[in-house]
Design an enzyme around this catalytic site. Sequence first.
Site, mmCIF file in Angstrom:
data_model
loop_
_atom_site.group_PDB
_atom_site.id
_atom_site.type_symbol
_atom_site.label_atom_id
_atom_site.label_comp_id
_atom_site.label_asym_id
_atom_site.label_seq_id
_atom_site.Cartn_x
_atom_site.Cartn_y
_atom_site.Cartn_z
ATOM 1 N N GLY A 41 13.069 -2.378 -5.376
ATOM 2 C CA GLY A 41 11.652 -2.302 -5.668
ATOM 3 C C GLY A 41 11.198 -0.478 -6.346
ATOM 4 N N CYS A 43 10.296 2.108 -5.188
ATOM 5 C CA CYS A 43 10.430 3.838 -4.673
ATOM 6 C C CYS A 43 12.047 4.132 -4.746
ATOM 7 C CB CYS A 43 10.517 3.631 -2.849
ATOM 8 S SG CYS A 43 11.017 4.540 -2.500
ATOM 9 N N HIS A 443 13.328 28.796 16.760
ATOM 10 C CA HIS A 443 13.309 29.975 15.903
ATOM 11 C C HIS A 443 14.466 30.115 15.278
ATOM 12 C CE1 HIS A 443 11.585 33.581 14.097
ATOM 13 N NE2 HIS A 443 12.753 33.340 15.086
HETATM 14 C C1 LIG Z 1 6.711 8.466 -9.736
HETATM 15 C C2 LIG Z 1 6.650 7.802 -8.739
HETATM 16 C C3 LIG Z 1 7.222 8.357 -7.615
HETATM 17 C C4 LIG Z 1 6.596 7.924 -6.337
HETATM 18 N N1 LIG Z 1 6.920 8.895 -5.302
HETATM 19 C C5 LIG Z 1 6.189 8.526 -3.573
HETATM 20 C C6 LIG Z 1 7.390 9.352 -2.763
HETATM 21 O O1 LIG Z 1 7.329 10.451 -2.558
HETATM 22 N N2 LIG Z 1 6.649 8.829 -1.186
HETATM 23 C C7 LIG Z 1 6.356 7.608 -1.034
HETATM 24 O O2 LIG Z 1 6.059 6.855 -0.085
HETATM 25 N N3 LIG Z 1 5.503 7.070 -2.300
HETATM 26 C C8 LIG Z 1 6.323 7.182 -3.398
HETATM 27 N N4 LIG Z 1 5.482 6.515 -4.666
HETATM 28 C C9 LIG Z 1 4.544 4.814 -4.532
HETATM 29 C C10 LIG Z 1 5.663 3.973 -3.889
HETATM 30 O O3 LIG Z 1 6.693 3.800 -4.644
HETATM 31 C C11 LIG Z 1 5.134 3.257 -3.949
HETATM 32 O O4 LIG Z 1 3.790 2.790 -2.862
HETATM 33 C C12 LIG Z 1 5.651 1.514 -3.477
HETATM 34 O O5 LIG Z 1 7.142 2.019 -3.786
HETATM 35 C C13 LIG Z 1 5.254 0.466 -3.685
HETATM 36 O O6 LIG Z 1 5.634 -0.557 -2.769
HETATM 37 P P1 LIG Z 1 6.026 -1.903 -2.841
HETATM 38 O O7 LIG Z 1 6.808 -2.492 -1.919
HETATM 39 O O8 LIG Z 1 4.566 -1.926 -2.634
HETATM 40 O O9 LIG Z 1 6.397 -2.807 -4.319
HETATM 41 P P2 LIG Z 1 7.342 -1.786 -5.279
HETATM 42 O O10 LIG Z 1 8.415 -1.599 -4.550
HETATM 43 O O11 LIG Z 1 6.592 -1.647 -6.550
HETATM 44 O O12 LIG Z 1 8.099 -3.285 -5.773
HETATM 45 C C14 LIG Z 1 7.243 -4.729 -6.345
HETATM 46 C C15 LIG Z 1 8.327 -5.814 -7.268
HETATM 47 O O13 LIG Z 1 8.082 -6.439 -7.757
HETATM 48 C C16 LIG Z 1 8.400 -6.875 -8.849
HETATM 49 N N5 LIG Z 1 7.331 -7.603 -9.458
HETATM 50 C C17 LIG Z 1 6.347 -7.312 -10.112
HETATM 51 N N6 LIG Z 1 5.474 -8.629 -10.058
HETATM 52 C C18 LIG Z 1 6.095 -10.122 -10.473
HETATM 53 C C19 LIG Z 1 6.244 -10.716 -10.130
HETATM 54 N N7 LIG Z 1 5.376 -11.597 -11.037
HETATM 55 N N8 LIG Z 1 7.626 -11.462 -10.415
HETATM 56 C C20 LIG Z 1 8.393 -11.244 -9.982
HETATM 57 N N9 LIG Z 1 8.710 -9.849 -9.436
HETATM 58 C C21 LIG Z 1 7.982 -9.158 -10.108
HETATM 59 C C22 LIG Z 1 8.254 -5.544 -9.296
HETATM 60 O O14 LIG Z 1 9.487 -5.216 -10.790
HETATM 61 C C23 LIG Z 1 8.646 -4.798 -8.376
HETATM 62 O O15 LIG Z 1 10.546 -4.646 -8.074
HETATM 63 C C24 LIG Z 1 6.096 6.843 -5.922
HETATM 64 C C25 LIG Z 1 5.591 6.075 -7.365
HETATM 65 C C26 LIG Z 1 5.712 6.439 -8.101
HETATM 66 C C27 LIG Z 1 6.014 5.611 -9.464
#
Ligand SMILES: Cc1cc2nc3c(=O)[nH]c(=O)nc-3n(C[C@H](O)[C@H](O)[C@H](O)COP(=O)(O)OP(=O)(O)OC[C@H]3O[C@@H](n4cnc5c(N)ncnc54)[C@H](O)[C@@H]3O)c2cc1C
Length: 458
Positions: A41, A43, A443
């Site tokens: 994903g 993250c 501390h």
């Molecule tokens: C630059 C950046 C920095 C971040 N930093 C932080 C942080 O420090 N701490 C924090 O808690 N959060 C952070 N976030 C937010 C965090 O990454 C997301 O909230 C989290 O990863 C979301 O997870 P999820 O389980 O919703 O899905 P995701 O991890 O987004 O996974 C969804 C997956 O579904 C796949 N997908 C999408 N559509 C389809 C489809 N039709 N068919 C098959 N596969 C599909 C995608 O390719 C993806 O791999 C950050 C986000 C970004 C962009």
Amino acid sequence: MKNYDAIIIGFGKAGKTLAADLANHGNKVALIEQSKYMYGGTCINVGCLPTKSLVNSSKISQYKQFKTFEQKSQFYKEAIADKNKLTANLRTKNFDKLNDHPNVVIYTGKASFVSSYEVKVEMEQETIHLFGTQIFINTGSKAIIPDIEGIHDNKRVYLSDSLLDVTKLPARLSIIGGGYIGLEFASIYANFGSKVTVFQDTANFLPREDDELAAEVKQVMMEQGIVFKLGVITTSLSDNGTEAILHYKDAQSGENMQYPADAILLATGRKPNTEELNLAAARIVTTPKGAVKVDELLRTNIPNIWAMGDVVGGLQFTYVSLDDYRIVREQLLGNGERSTDKRNIPYSVFIDPAFSRVGLSEKEAKEQGFDVKVAKLSVAAIPKAQVIQEPKGMLKAVIDGKTDQILGVTLFCPESYEMINIVKIAMDAGLPYTFLKNQIFTHPTFSEALNDLFGAIQ
Ligand SMILES: Cc1cc2nc3c(=O)[nH]c(=O)nc-3n(C[C@H](O)[C@H](O)[C@H](O)COP(=O)(O)OP(=O)(O)OC[C@H]3O[C@@H](n4cnc5c(N)ncnc54)[C@H](O)[C@@H]3O)c2cc1C
Ligand SMILES: NC(=O)c1ccc[n+]([C@@H]2O[C@H](COP(=O)([O-])OP(=O)(O)OC[C@H]3O[C@@H](n4cnc5c(N)ncnc54)[C@H](O)[C@@H]3O)[C@@H](O)[C@H]2O)c1
């Protein structure tokens, strides 16, 4: 057609954790991920972990006090290579963990609904159809691309994921959007040695945060060399062959201006990834913003379909996605008592120093009718801040004057991303602020500053 007990669409935090859990309980699970570069994903591949790897490397770059831009650039290049090594390892580990499970099959392809039990998967070589008794949507979110002339096909314009692949440090980086991604990237690239300018549409800086704290963050980031253009509208982007030009207008005066850059990052928010899922085929209802509509148990309107993580349109954090998994898991394998109701969600923005918050700001608490007591502490007053020579920042606590309960805390100091979890636990346990005021902490640490912060409550 292949049959599964569970189909999980998206290899995100919730999806992969649920896949392992269901498989461990004997269910046949299909996990569908559209990209071989995204196993695990957002993250681990393009979000939290790669950016925090660069937060760390950029801080080291600062300590090294390189004299020339070439030295800074070389260090940045190595940092990107380290980051790539990290994400590749994590991706492989994530893939292997599920791929090696006898009850899990990973399909690499784009999933879309055919009906409420059937999913189509378009893979590189073939398109297949899967039947799932239960289906879980975990497709995350994607960057919002604002409607700005010249934004497409401009080779100097990046999103957060594509900028993470650039191995040449941009001497001048302009960032459109001063939210979480905008500020984290601003801090990272400024520490690496880029000249960073942030273009934010609102006149207020960090409008959702406490005014005093927002002003403090802005001041510290400006001292880091970051320039802020607030209350500006980007009208178009162009490229003159050697550099990108950002054309913008001051929202108040209407004056048109332009600004050159070597790279432009778009960081204007992220939206749920639902457009390509053909949700209508399963009659799944969405919200006006395109998120999958769910109840407090993350159930969609279709009884055998749930959604978790960014795709439901709530707070976009990995640990929220993880908690969404817990909620669904409890329904399927536990007592079903967990829900999204009254979740107290802290967050940290990994700027330098980190900005962390849990609960209400002073303004929000007053708006909600609380009779508040407020305390502030300058980071310069914390011994550990003097030890590490990082005395910038401020801490603020908001207390219910009637009950002594902690309503909210904002910490802008080194290690605030650890301290905030202590405060969250105290709040969830319903402890009065005096518990942290009188707590024995080691501390010299930043946590012990909580003694003094809560000690300042009158
Ligand atoms: C630059 C950046 C920095 C971040 N930093 C932080 C942080 O420090 N701490 C924090 O808690 N959060 C952070 N976030 C937010 C965090 O990454 C997301 O909230 C989290 O990863 C979301 O997870 P999820 O389980 O919703 O899905 P995701 O991890 O987004 O996974 C969804 C997956 O579904 C796949 N997908 C999408 N559509 C389809 C489809 N039709 N068919 C098959 N596969 C599909 C995608 O390719 C993806 O791999 C950050 C986000 C970004 C962009
Ligand atoms: N440390 C973390 O936990 C972390 C780090 C990065 C991202 N994230 C997650 O990713 C999500 C997305 O981050 P984000 O920064 O893209 O979104 P965001 O919603 O936090 O910020 C977007 C900003 O862009 C501004 N904006 C929108 N359109 C604009 C335009 N045309 N011109 C100028 N400014 C414009 C908005 O006013 C806003 O300030 C966050 O909500 C967060 O949940 C979390």
